[in-house]
Design an enzyme around this catalytic site. Structure first.
Site, short mmCIF file in Angstrom:
data_model
loop_
_atom_site.label_atom_id
_atom_site.label_comp_id
_atom_site.label_asym_id
_atom_site.label_seq_id
_atom_site.Cartn_x
_atom_site.Cartn_y
_atom_site.Cartn_z
CG PHE A 137 14.80 10.50 30.18
CD1 PHE A 137 14.47 9.16 30.36
CD2 PHE A 137 15.53 11.14 31.18
CE1 PHE A 137 14.86 8.48 31.50
CE2 PHE A 137 15.92 10.46 32.33
CZ PHE A 137 15.59 9.12 32.49
CG ASP A 224 12.96 18.00 31.95
OD1 ASP A 224 14.05 18.49 32.30
OD2 ASP A 224 12.69 16.79 32.03
CE LYS A 253 20.82 15.13 33.02
NZ LYS A 253 21.66 13.95 33.22
N1 PLP Z 1 14.87 15.30 32.62
C1 PLP Z 1 15.83 15.32 31.70
C2 PLP Z 1 15.66 16.18 30.48
C3 PLP Z 1 16.97 14.55 31.86
O1 PLP Z 1 17.92 14.57 30.91
C4 PLP Z 1 17.10 13.75 33.03
C5 PLP Z 1 18.28 12.89 33.20
O2 PLP Z 1 18.98 12.55 32.30
C6 PLP Z 1 16.08 13.77 33.97
C7 PLP Z 1 14.98 14.56 33.74
C8 PLP Z 1 16.18 12.95 35.21
O3 PLP Z 1 17.15 13.47 36.04
P1 PLP Z 1 17.79 12.57 37.20
O4 PLP Z 1 18.54 11.48 36.53
O5 PLP Z 1 18.66 13.53 37.96
O6 PLP Z 1 16.66 12.06 38.02
#
Ligand code: PLP
Length: 408
Positions: A137, A224, A253
């Site tokens: 994700f 990520d 986050k």
């Molecule tokens: N990447 C990862 C691993 C995530 O867990 C998330 C959100 O849960 C995102 C990207 C996307 O972040 P945002 O919701 O702040 O756009």
């Protein structure tokens, strides 16, 4: 009655993209939240890995108020010393060279994807490709949902952004094979531990092998760390468990503990890719969010919360195994630091509501995975209480819910 009214009032003009549980919180303190009726809850989700320092941390509140009284925003047409200081501190913690700030995780990944494409074009590759994984994700913007390995998130938004090659997670050999078949690959983007994809902890050596493959081929290794970063897994960044430094790292986050901030960090050649005019954002690294993020870093560092997360993680994992390991219907109990999962053999979203009724906030991801992401500041007693409650809630649920669609 009051709750129903509150719900109607807060949802009537909101696009129905979320389906909130029937509760609204009025205040928080540490790992506790109180709803609008004054009922107390134990928070084992921390706003989905955002509030690592818990709620209403006095130092965050005071930094926020102090900065709000001085300066919120000026734009990047002018120097922003707090942004420069935050960039310096993040780079020194992560072993990176420079940073682009943004407002969310998706934006941080969007920056990483653009950086990889520009890197490709600078090497005369006209259709640069990025290898991504199944079950990942990366966000909800068009490019990041295209990178995401979940059809549900992509459906209806076609045509997707092109240029992603998908391989199974935790399978470095497939990454190398895709590279052999496609000369236009320029980067690999992975989560060091999947978050939304069910807290899958890859085999030891996976990240190191990805590093080797990327080094051999001149590809950018991009991690990520949006969910795994900021101490959550027991190290500042999850890739540090394997001693691997990527070329690009994305954060969000926990970096802001609730103020919206994301970051795309780069190192070496990758740090020289973006030049003036290549990327930007109005809010990028404004004084308010940078001041708060600096305070977050200082608290994490001075209280050694990465170590504490590791210690608490072991305690909770052991506890969850004692509570649930031999219970029929529990398939796996896993995690690292305070990123913990109990995988069941059946869909279990209902457990979020059952836990809420019992006064506990948890999450279910990937249909069957109970996900725990408590604040890093929880006490031993709170950690034990979460384990105890997840234990009996899960046992009760399994005893009463038919194993509909249970995997054989
Ligand atoms: N990447 C990862 C691993 C995530 O867990 C998330 C959100 O849960 C995102 C990207 C996307 O972040 P945002 O919701 O702040 O756009």
């Amino acid at each position: 009655m009051f709750l129903v009214l509150a719900k109607l009032m807060t949802t009537s003009h909101q696009m129905p993209v979320f389906s909130p549980l029937p509760v609204a919180f009025a205040r928080g303190q540490g790992a506790s939240l109180w709803d609008v009726n004054g009922r107390k809850y134990l928070d084992a989700l921390a706003g989905i890995a955002v509030c690592g320092l818990g709620h209403a941390h006095p130092r965050i509140t005071s930094a926020l108020c102090d900065q709000a009284a001085k300066l919120l925003h000026t734009s990047n047409w002018y120097e922003v010393p707090l942004q420069a200081q935050l960039a310096d501190e993040l780079c020194s913690l992560a072993g990176m060279d420079n940073v682009f700030f943004c407002n969310s995780g998706a934006e941080a990944n969007e920056a990483a994807i653009k950086l990889a494409r520009l890197y490709g074009h600078q090497r005369k590759i006209l259709t640069p490709g990025i290898i991504v994984t199944e079950g990942s994700f990366h966000g909800r913007t068009l490019a990041t949902l295209s990178a995401t390995g979940n059809r549900k998130i992509q459906a209806g938004f076609e045509p997707l952004v092109q240029g992603f090659y998908r391989v199974p997670y935790n399978d470095a050999a497939s990454v190398a094979q895709v590279g052999e078949r496609n000369q236009d690959v320029v980067a690999v983007l992975v989560e060091p531990i999947t978050g939304e994809g069910g807290i899958v902890v890859p085999d030891a050596g996976y990240l190191r092998e990805l590093r080797r493959i990327c080094d051999e081929r001149g590809w950018l290794l991009m991690f990520d760390e949006i969910q795994t970063g900021m101490g959550r897994t027991g190290r500042w960044f999850a890739c540090q468990h394997e001693g691997v430094t990527p070329d690009v790292m994305t954060l969000a986050k926990g970096l802001g503990n609730g103020v919206p901030i994301g970051a795309c960090l780069a190192r070496g050649t990758a740090a020289g890719v973006f030049q003036a005019g290549n990327h930007g954002s109005t809010f990028s690294g404004n004084p308010l969010v940078c001041r708060v993020a600096l305070e977050v870093l200082d608290i994490l560092r001075s209280e050694q919360l990465d170590r504490r997360a590791a210690e608490l993680g072991t305690r909770m994992l052991d506890g969850l195994r004692q509570e649930l390991a031999s219970v029929p219907g529990v398939k796996d109990i896993r995690g690292k630091g305070l990123m913990l999962a109990v995988e069941l053999d059946r869909p279990c979203k209902e457990l979020m509501r059952l836990a809420l009724d019992a006064g506990l906030l948890i999450n279910v991801t990937s249909e069957r995975v109970v996900r725990l992401l408590p604040p890093l500041i929880i006490s031993d007693a709170e950690a034990d209480e979460i384990v105890r409650m997840v234990g009996w809630l899960t046992r009760d649920f399994l005893a009463s819910a038919p194993a509909r669609g249970a995997a054989s």
